[in-house]
Design a protein around this motif. Structure first.
Motif, PDB file in Angstrom:
ATOM      1  N   GLY A  46       0.885  -1.514  -0.115  1.00  0.00           N
ATOM      2  CA  GLY A  46      -0.081   0.060   0.073  1.00  0.00           C
ATOM      3  C   GLY A  46       0.582   1.176  -0.243  1.00  0.00           C
ATOM      4  O   GLY A  46       0.129   2.195   0.009  1.00  0.00           O
ATOM      5  N   ALA A  47       2.280   1.265   0.420  1.00  0.00           N
ATOM      6  CA  ALA A  47       2.791   2.729  -0.293  1.00  0.00           C
ATOM      7  C   ALA A  47       3.169   2.954  -1.420  1.00  0.00           C
ATOM      8  O   ALA A  47       1.858   2.261  -2.619  1.00  0.00           O
ATOM      9  CB  ALA A  47       3.732   2.063  -0.035  1.00  0.00           C
ATOM     10  N   GLU A  48       2.698   4.227  -1.399  1.00  0.00           N
ATOM     11  CA  GLU A  48       2.866   4.942  -2.645  1.00  0.00           C
ATOM     12  C   GLU A  48       3.915   4.965  -3.894  1.00  0.00           C
ATOM     13  O   GLU A  48       3.396   5.537  -4.794  1.00  0.00           O
ATOM     14  CB  GLU A  48       2.211   6.625  -2.690  1.00  0.00           C
ATOM     15  CG  GLU A  48       0.947   6.629  -1.897  1.00  0.00           C
ATOM     16  CD  GLU A  48      -0.110   6.675  -2.597  1.00  0.00           C
ATOM     17  OE1 GLU A  48       0.211   6.316  -4.278  1.00  0.00           O
ATOM     18  OE2 GLU A  48      -1.259   6.073  -1.860  1.00  0.00           O
ATOM     19  N   ASP A  49       5.142   5.291  -2.658  1.00  0.00           N
ATOM     20  CA  ASP A  49       6.514   4.634  -3.646  1.00  0.00           C
ATOM     21  C   ASP A  49       7.235   4.466  -2.832  1.00  0.00           C
ATOM     22  O   ASP A  49       7.196   4.359  -1.235  1.00  0.00           O
ATOM     23  CB  ASP A  49       6.621   6.323  -3.859  1.00  0.00           C
ATOM     24  CG  ASP A  49       7.768   6.246  -4.851  1.00  0.00           C
ATOM     25  OD1 ASP A  49       7.763   7.527  -5.690  1.00  0.00           O
ATOM     26  OD2 ASP A  49       7.843   5.119  -5.666  1.00  0.00           O
ATOM     27  N   TYR A  50       8.349   3.801  -3.319  1.00  0.00           N
ATOM     28  CA  TYR A  50       9.692   2.843  -2.515  1.00  0.00           C
ATOM     29  C   TYR A  50      10.813   3.760  -3.215  1.00  0.00           C
ATOM     30  O   TYR A  50      11.125   3.686  -4.304  1.00  0.00           O
ATOM     31  CB  TYR A  50       9.377   2.105  -3.131  1.00  0.00           C
ATOM     32  CG  TYR A  50      10.130   0.820  -2.232  1.00  0.00           C
ATOM     33  CD1 TYR A  50      11.641   0.347  -2.709  1.00  0.00           C
ATOM     34  CD2 TYR A  50       9.134  -0.117  -1.477  1.00  0.00           C
ATOM     35  CE1 TYR A  50      12.244  -0.915  -1.989  1.00  0.00           C
ATOM     36  CE2 TYR A  50       9.904  -0.998  -0.975  1.00  0.00           C
ATOM     37  CZ  TYR A  50      11.318  -1.222  -0.704  1.00  0.00           C
ATOM     38  OH  TYR A  50      12.015  -2.263  -0.157  1.00  0.00           O
ATOM     39  N   ILE A  51      11.644   4.816  -1.914  1.00  0.00           N
ATOM     40  CA  ILE A  51      12.186   4.977  -2.396  1.00  0.00           C
ATOM     41  C   ILE A  51      13.650   4.366  -2.186  1.00  0.00           C
ATOM     42  O   ILE A  51      14.124   3.445  -1.091  1.00  0.00           O
ATOM     43  CB  ILE A  51      12.903   6.180  -1.940  1.00  0.00           C
ATOM     44  CG1 ILE A  51      12.195   7.548  -2.834  1.00  0.00           C
ATOM     45  CG2 ILE A  51      14.280   7.374  -2.436  1.00  0.00           C
ATOM     46  CD1 ILE A  51      11.847   8.763  -2.526  1.00  0.00           C
ATOM     47  N   THR A  52      14.896   3.798  -3.047  1.00  0.00           N
ATOM     48  CA  THR A  52      15.819   3.118  -2.311  1.00  0.00           C
ATOM     49  C   THR A  52      17.291   3.739  -1.975  1.00  0.00           C
ATOM     50  O   THR A  52      17.969   4.909  -2.620  1.00  0.00           O
ATOM     51  CB  THR A  52      16.386   1.754  -3.425  1.00  0.00           C
ATOM     52  OG1 THR A  52      16.942   2.359  -4.814  1.00  0.00           O
ATOM     53  CG2 THR A  52      15.506   0.868  -4.079  1.00  0.00           C
ATOM     54  N   LYS A  53      17.964   3.068  -1.007  1.00  0.00           N
ATOM     55  CA  LYS A  53      19.498   4.041  -0.586  1.00  0.00           C
ATOM     56  C   LYS A  53      19.904   3.579  -1.562  1.00  0.00           C
ATOM     57  O   LYS A  53      20.057   2.176  -1.407  1.00  0.00           O
ATOM     58  CB  LYS A  53      19.693   3.479   0.705  1.00  0.00           C
ATOM     59  CG  LYS A  53      18.217   4.161   1.737  1.00  0.00           C
ATOM     60  CD  LYS A  53      18.549   4.314   3.593  1.00  0.00           C
ATOM     61  CE  LYS A  53      17.754   4.233   4.842  1.00  0.00           C
ATOM     62  NZ  LYS A  53      17.683   3.748   5.515  1.00  0.00           N
ATOM     63  N   PRO A  54      21.261   4.568  -1.653  1.00  0.00           N
ATOM     64  CA  PRO A  54      21.357   5.364  -1.808  1.00  0.00           C
ATOM     65  C   PRO A  54      20.309   6.362  -2.290  1.00  0.00           C
ATOM     66  O   PRO A  54      20.723   5.883  -3.574  1.00  0.00           O
ATOM     67  CB  PRO A  54      23.059   6.019  -1.572  1.00  0.00           C
ATOM     68  CG  PRO A  54      23.670   4.903  -2.769  1.00  0.00           C
ATOM     69  CD  PRO A  54      22.560   3.755  -2.509  1.00  0.00           C
ATOM     70  N   PHE A  55      20.070   7.983  -2.027  1.00  0.00           N
ATOM     71  CA  PHE A  55      18.970   8.296  -3.375  1.00  0.00           C
ATOM     72  C   PHE A  55      20.218   9.548  -3.349  1.00  0.00           C
ATOM     73  O   PHE A  55      20.283  10.248  -2.097  1.00  0.00           O
ATOM     74  CB  PHE A  55      17.769   8.947  -2.111  1.00  0.00           C
ATOM     75  CG  PHE A  55      17.881   9.166  -1.236  1.00  0.00           C
ATOM     76  CD1 PHE A  55      17.711   7.514   0.178  1.00  0.00           C
ATOM     77  CD2 PHE A  55      17.789  10.429  -0.646  1.00  0.00           C
ATOM     78  CE1 PHE A  55      17.580   8.339   0.903  1.00  0.00           C
ATOM     79  CE2 PHE A  55      17.240  10.619  -0.018  1.00  0.00           C
ATOM     80  CZ  PHE A  55      17.528   9.842   1.636  1.00  0.00           C
ATOM     81  N   ASP A  56      19.096  10.498  -3.926  1.00  0.00           N
ATOM     82  CA  ASP A  56      19.697  11.348  -4.983  1.00  0.00           C
ATOM     83  C   ASP A  56      18.467  12.767  -4.247  1.00  0.00           C
ATOM     84  O   ASP A  56      17.660  12.172  -3.633  1.00  0.00           O
ATOM     85  CB  ASP A  56      19.288  12.079  -5.892  1.00  0.00           C
ATOM     86  CG  ASP A  56      21.596  13.390  -6.486  1.00  0.00           C
ATOM     87  OD1 ASP A  56      21.675  12.323  -7.367  1.00  0.00           O
ATOM     88  OD2 ASP A  56      21.837  12.998  -5.519  1.00  0.00           O
ATOM     89  N   THR A  57      18.863  13.636  -3.130  1.00  0.00           N
ATOM     90  CA  THR A  57      17.661  14.598  -2.670  1.00  0.00           C
ATOM     91  C   THR A  57      16.758  15.208  -3.318  1.00  0.00           C
ATOM     92  O   THR A  57      15.818  14.970  -3.017  1.00  0.00           O
ATOM     93  CB  THR A  57      17.976  15.409  -1.983  1.00  0.00           C
ATOM     94  OG1 THR A  57      19.816  16.209  -2.097  1.00  0.00           O
ATOM     95  CG2 THR A  57      19.113  15.051   0.310  1.00  0.00           C
ATOM     96  N   SER A  58      17.232  15.344  -4.108  1.00  0.00           N
ATOM     97  CA  SER A  58      16.364  15.579  -5.849  1.00  0.00           C
ATOM     98  C   SER A  58      15.594  15.096  -6.012  1.00  0.00           C
ATOM     99  O   SER A  58      14.754  15.523  -6.170  1.00  0.00           O
ATOM    100  CB  SER A  58      17.495  16.425  -6.731  1.00  0.00           C
ATOM    101  OG  SER A  58      18.505  15.721  -7.040  1.00  0.00           O
ATOM    102  N   GLU A  59      16.031  13.940  -6.163  1.00  0.00           N
ATOM    103  CA  GLU A  59      14.921  12.402  -6.477  1.00  0.00           C
ATOM    104  C   GLU A  59      13.518  12.510  -5.294  1.00  0.00           C
ATOM    105  O   GLU A  59      12.573  12.354  -5.314  1.00  0.00           O
ATOM    106  CB  GLU A  59      15.661  10.936  -6.781  1.00  0.00           C
ATOM    107  CG  GLU A  59      14.911  10.374  -7.364  1.00  0.00           C
ATOM    108  CD  GLU A  59      15.297   8.842  -7.421  1.00  0.00           C
ATOM    109  OE1 GLU A  59      16.497   8.843  -7.185  1.00  0.00           O
ATOM    110  OE2 GLU A  59      14.548   7.977  -7.624  1.00  0.00           O
TER     111      GLU A  59
END
Lengths: 220, 476
Positions: free
Chosen positions: A93-106
């Protein structure tokens, strides 16, 4: 004011996210573990929650269930990057999934997307006498609409979002032209000149020696 | 073709061929002996007849009318089943009554022939003797019709054929049954192997009583089941290891990605904005700390990996020497943590890899210091116990919760993540220590009480040359 909850047990990262989000104009509150996150959700209203999955006490998946009950959209931020993990997170049910490491702009871009989906995004950016409607991309100064080119518009938004902070030319170039800066300084300067002229911001967009430019807010 | 049918066909064919050869050999030798008997009796008769004639002639010589002379003689000598004929003739060619040609029957000699009289199945035996009497060649012929024995032979052959067919039919059934019973367990094995190959590794072969009674099949089934058992164990072992490997990789990447995120994030801030001095310094600090953390992580990891791939030689080491080295190597700990150290190592000699052992003990001591408050003590004790040399590292720090004790030697596991990170920990220290313990043929025993303290102990083999009692020299 948009409130965003960040549940992340690593201080450096939660701090990083807080800085970026605050920069972008959101109000950011951090929690160090699942329990604290729950308490915060019960007390305050949030428009969005960014959750780490591997947290002590209550992990991200369990937290997701509770938070969704409050009808708060959730974005997972985690080091678990396998396809099955992503699928699991999204299916839960998550809206999105960001993986580390990530760019803060992303990160910011994705936050914006989710907020927009739920019609919670900041739709206007107001600094001094300048009002920008981010949805229609209309720029008004003192109520008067000023037409800008796409690059000038994005340049203005960048300055206003980072008001009072000196921006490096390279950064400006990367953020507005979406390319790596390769030593070409004239493009940025030219556009800044034109923007200043059109918006009569010669006194507010100041050049910073050896760095780039800065928008100085009128009221201090 | 299936084994069953192959065995059956081969057996059947062998049976038929053997049986056929057997019967035809017997039958033809029977025929031969019958034939010889007949021929001999004709010869005998012929010889006797010749002798008789000779005697007759002696008693009753004649010179003229041979035909009537012969007739008279023949009336004496008619035998039932043999035909006698006398004639004069040319010794170079004599034709018998039924047409057999004899060439060159010399005086006082006899010749025999077995022949077909024109039409098939009319078989005769003729013996001819040439008697020279009265200045003439007198041929005495004895002939017997011997076709009957051939007919009898054919009848016998037919009988035998019928019996053969019957016997073969019955034996076919028996062979089929036997072959079936042998191939059934073999089929069981085949289908079972196929099942296991498909992935059902828990299947085993079960034989019924009859099948078990065939020793070879019983043994085959047993070894097959053993093999399947080993297979199953091996596969579950591999699965376990794979899972552990996956977990390790997962934890490792997580431990790697977090500091990377920090480093990338804060350096991005630094390069984007011209930040005030204090913020710049703060972020640079964060980047530095996380960079150091990565460094420590990679060193520990390298150690762990190196240990997997090397073989180590253990040697005798005096505990005095060990204690001395430890003291100098850990001199920095009291300063760093504000914790004091005590060493009580009984004099002895142990079997170990000295540098690894030192790493192990120093690591444990470091953990003990980290867990303790300023002013506390960490003690290292070494003593003889039940034939081993037991080393203990004792602290009076925060302790470990009961349910986490067995997890703490897992790579990257940290009970209190934030505290561990603050102190520069990576979660790999105890994993390394247990690896070292393993190399020494022992394992870590951890006892702990929350709030009271923790003791980590392990056994070492004592050197054979060290005496049992040894001097109890406490070193402080």
């Amino acid at each position: 004011m948009i409130n965003i909850l960040v549940a992340e047990d690593e201080f450096y990262i939660s701090n990083l996210i807080k800085i970026s989000l605050t920069q972008a104009g959101y109000n950011c509150i951090t929690a160090e573990d699942g329990e604290e996150a729950l308490k915060l959700v019960e007390k305050e209203d949030f428009d969005l929650a960014l959750l780490d999955i591997m947290m002590p006490k209550i992990n991200g998946y369990e937290l997701l269930e509770f938070i969704r009950a409050y009808k708060i959209p959730v974005i997972f931020i985690t080091a678990k990057s396998s396809v099955s993990d992503k699928v699991k997170g999204l299916k839960q049910g998550a809206e999105d999934y960001i993986t580390k490491p990530f760019d803060t702009s992303e990160l910011l871009a994705r936050v914006e997307v989710v907020l927009r989906r739920f019609n919670k995004n900041i739709s206007t950016l107001i600094v001094d006498d300048i009002e920008i409607d981010l949805n229609s991309r209309t720029v008004k100064k003192n109520g008067v609409v000023i037409s800008l080119t796409l690059k000038e518009y994005e340049l203005l938004v960048l300055f206003l979002r980072n008001k009072n902070i000196a921006l490096y030319r390279e950064t400006i170039y990367e953020r507005v032209w979406h390319e790596n800066f390769m030593g070409d300084t004239r493009t940025v300067d030219l556009h800044v000149q034109r923007l200043r002229k059109k918006m009569h911001l010669e006194n507010r967009i100041v050049s910073v020696y050896k760095v780039g430019y800065r928008y100085e807010e009128l009221k201090r | 073709m299936k084994l069953k049918w192959r065995i059956f066909l081969v057996t059947y064919l062998v049976l038929i061929v053997a049986y056929g050869i057997f019967t035809s050999v017997i039958m033809s030798s029977w025929l031969d002996s019958m034939k010889s008997a007949e021929v001999n009796s004709v010869i005998q008769q012929n010889t006797n007849t010749a002798k008789l004639f000779h005697a007759y002639y002696l008693v009753n010589p004649t010179t003229s009318d041979f035909d009537s002379y012969f007739e008279k003689f023949k009336s004496f000598t008619n035998f039932n089943d043999m035909y006698t004929e006398l004639s004069t003739g040319d010794k170079y060619l004599y034709v018998s009554f039924y047409g057999a040609e004899f060439s060159g029957i010399m005086s006082n000699t006899q010749q025999v022939a077995v022949y077909n009289a024109g039409t098939p199945n009319q078989i005769y035996v003729t013996a001819v003797t040439n008697i020279s009497e009265m200045g003439q060649n007198i041929f005495i012929e004895t002939t017997k019709y011997i076709s009957p024995i051939f007919t009898e032979y054919s009848n016998h052959v037919k009988k035998i054929q019928i019996w053969s067919a019957a016997i073969l039919a019955v034996s076919t059934v028996f062979i089929l049954i036997t072959v079936h019973f042998i191939s059934k367990p073999l089929n069981k094995l085949t289908s079972l192997s196929a099942k296991i190959a498909k992935g059902d590794i828990t299947e085993r072969i079960k034989l019924n009583r009859f099948e078990k009674s065939i020793k070879e099949i019983d043994m085959l089934a047993d070894s097959f089941n053993n093999m399947a058992e080993c297979n199953e164990k091996y596969i579950s072992q591999l699965k376990e290891e794979y899972k552990k490997q996956e977990e390790f990789t997962g934890s490792f990447t997580h431990e790697l990605k977090t500091p990377l995120t920090t480093i990338i994030g804060y350096s991005d801030l630094l390069r984007t904005y011209d930040l005030p001095q204090n913020e710049r310094r703060m972020y640079a600090e964060y980047i530095y700390k996380e960079g150091k953390r990565l460094e420590s992580l990679s060193i520990h990891l390298l150690n762990l990996l190196v240990m997997n791939n090397q073989s180590f030689t253990l040697s005798e080491v005096k505990t005095e020497v060990l204690a001395y080295d430890l003291k100098s190597a850990t001199a920095f700990l009291p300063q760093k943590y504000g914790v004091s150290l005590d060493f009580y190592l009984e004099k002895d000699s142990v079997i170990c890899e000295p540098s690894l052992l030192k790493t192990l003990i120093i690591n444990l001591m470091d953990n003990g210091c980290k867990a303790s408050e300023k002013g506390s003590r960490v003690t290292v004790v070494g003593k003889r116990e039940q034939g081993f040399y037991v080393i203990q590292v004792i602290d009076h720090g925060m302790g470990i919760p009961e349910d986490e004790i067995k997890k703490i030697t897992e790579p990257f596991y940290m009970v209190d993540k934030s505290r561990a990170r603050k102190q520069g920990g990576t979660g790999l220290g105890l994993a390394l220590c247990s690896k070292i313990a393993l190399i020494h043929g022992t394992s870590l025993e951890i006892t702990s009480q929350l709030g009271k303290g923790t003791t980590v102990s392990f056994k070492l083999k004592r050197a054979e040359t060290s005496n049992e009692t040894g001097a109890k020299n406490d070193e402080a």
